[in-house]
Design a protein around this motif. Structure first.
Motif, PDB file in Angstrom:
ATOM      1  N   ASN A  16      34.815  48.627  37.969  1.00  0.00           N
ATOM      2  CA  ASN A  16      35.682  49.751  37.629  1.00  0.00           C
ATOM      3  C   ASN A  16      35.054  50.692  36.602  1.00  0.00           C
ATOM      4  OD1 ASN A  16      37.458  48.471  39.325  1.00  0.00           O
ATOM      5  ND2 ASN A  16      38.933  47.896  37.742  1.00  0.00           N
ATOM      6  N   GLY A  19      33.249  52.962  39.030  1.00  0.00           N
ATOM      7  CA  GLY A  19      33.842  53.333  40.301  1.00  0.00           C
ATOM      8  C   GLY A  19      33.017  52.751  41.439  1.00  0.00           C
ATOM      9  N   GLU A  48      45.927  47.905  36.654  1.00  0.00           N
ATOM     10  CA  GLU A  48      44.726  47.701  37.475  1.00  0.00           C
ATOM     11  C   GLU A  48      43.449  47.903  36.665  1.00  0.00           C
ATOM     12  OE1 GLU A  48      45.151  49.872  41.207  1.00  0.00           O
ATOM     13  OE2 GLU A  48      46.433  48.249  41.926  1.00  0.00           O
ATOM     14  N   HIS A  50      41.362  45.749  35.872  1.00  0.00           N
ATOM     15  CA  HIS A  50      40.256  45.015  36.512  1.00  0.00           C
ATOM     16  C   HIS A  50      40.615  44.767  37.978  1.00  0.00           C
ATOM     17  CE1 HIS A  50      42.862  41.759  35.078  1.00  0.00           C
ATOM     18  NE2 HIS A  50      42.453  41.918  33.826  1.00  0.00           N
ATOM     19  N   THR A  52      42.511  44.992  41.271  1.00  0.00           N
ATOM     20  CA  THR A  52      43.516  45.911  41.803  1.00  0.00           C
ATOM     21  C   THR A  52      44.381  45.187  42.839  1.00  0.00           C
ATOM     22  OG1 THR A  52      42.144  46.670  43.652  1.00  0.00           O
ATOM     23  CG2 THR A  52      41.881  47.813  41.527  1.00  0.00           C
TER      24      THR A  52
END
Length: 238
Positions: A16, A19, A48, A50, A52
């Motif tokens: 994350n 992305g 979220e 980490h 999702t």
């Protein structure tokens, strides 16, 4: 022998940060299993940060060992459980804003809240574990709630272990013995690592499962994921 469930939240944290899909959470889970992990744990928080919600559904398709989903039992979490049907649901009392789980359930004063939730999840065919601290009255309360397992919150043990292992483990051993007497399964997690893990399972040999994420992923930066998982499996041998 105590089973190792690898918590892969930190893998998702790394992904994350940039992305995209590198590292690939589902592939890491599959590789962890291939390297010897006996379960995969995730904690899909509402923000979220980490793991999702999509990760949870993706993991359902690839995890072949035990799938453990932990979280605060709000409507969102219960919906995920209903649709995913993991092997185990671990209920933690932390609200959405906290950095990490930092306390166990008060099984006495929150019994009216917990009991119907536990019954609801068990009716889905999912094993229920609740996050607790090593207090006898809390263990007795957990027994009254009908939970399948407890997860001992081991931060106090991990902190105290550095100074006095025997003193650090004493309350945990006593609480675990009471849970074992009641026929409640025992899990453990939080701040467990290669230094303190073996002493824990030698002293409390009937721990069913440990869930380890942060320390294991940190160790993997130095030792590699496959070797690290093997090191943790060796630490679990008594």
């Amino acid at each position: 022998m105590t089973r190792l469930s690898v918590n892969i939240n930190k893998v998702a944290t790394i992904r994350n940060a940039r992305g995209g899909n590198n590292p690939n959470v589902a592939k890491v889970a599959q590789d962890a299993e291939r390297f010897g992990a006996e379960g995969i744990t995730v904690h899909p928080r509402p923000d979220e940060r980490h793991i999702t919600t999509k990760d949870v559904y993706d993991l359902k398709e690839v995890v072949t060992t035990e799938f453990n989903i932990e979280g605060f039992p709000d409507d969102r979490f219960l919906k995920i459980l209903e649709e995913i049907k993991p092997d185990q649901a671990t209920l933690v009392p932390d609200p959405p804003h906290v950095l990490t789980s930092n306390a166990g359930w008060d099984t006495i004063n929150r019994a009216d809240e917990l009991k119907p939730i536990i019954e609801q999840i068990k009716a889905m065919g999912i094993r229920v574990s609740i996050f607790v601290e090593p207090e006898i009255e809390i263990i007795e309360g957990a027994h009254a709630l009908g939970t399948d397992r407890i997860e001992l919150y081991t931060e106090m043990y991990a902190t105290g272990f550095k100074q006095n292992p025997e003193e650090a483990i004493a309350k945990y051993a006593y609480a675990a013995a009471k849970a074992h007497e009641y026929g409640i399964g025992i899990n453990a997690g939080h701040d467990l690592d290669l230094n303190n893990l073996n002493y824990l399972v030698k002293t409390i040999p009937y721990i069913d499962e440990v869930s380890i994420g942060h320390a294991l992923i940190c160790d993997a930066l130095y030792y590699g994921l496959e070797n690290t998982i093997q090191l943790y499996l060796r630490a679990l041998k008594v």
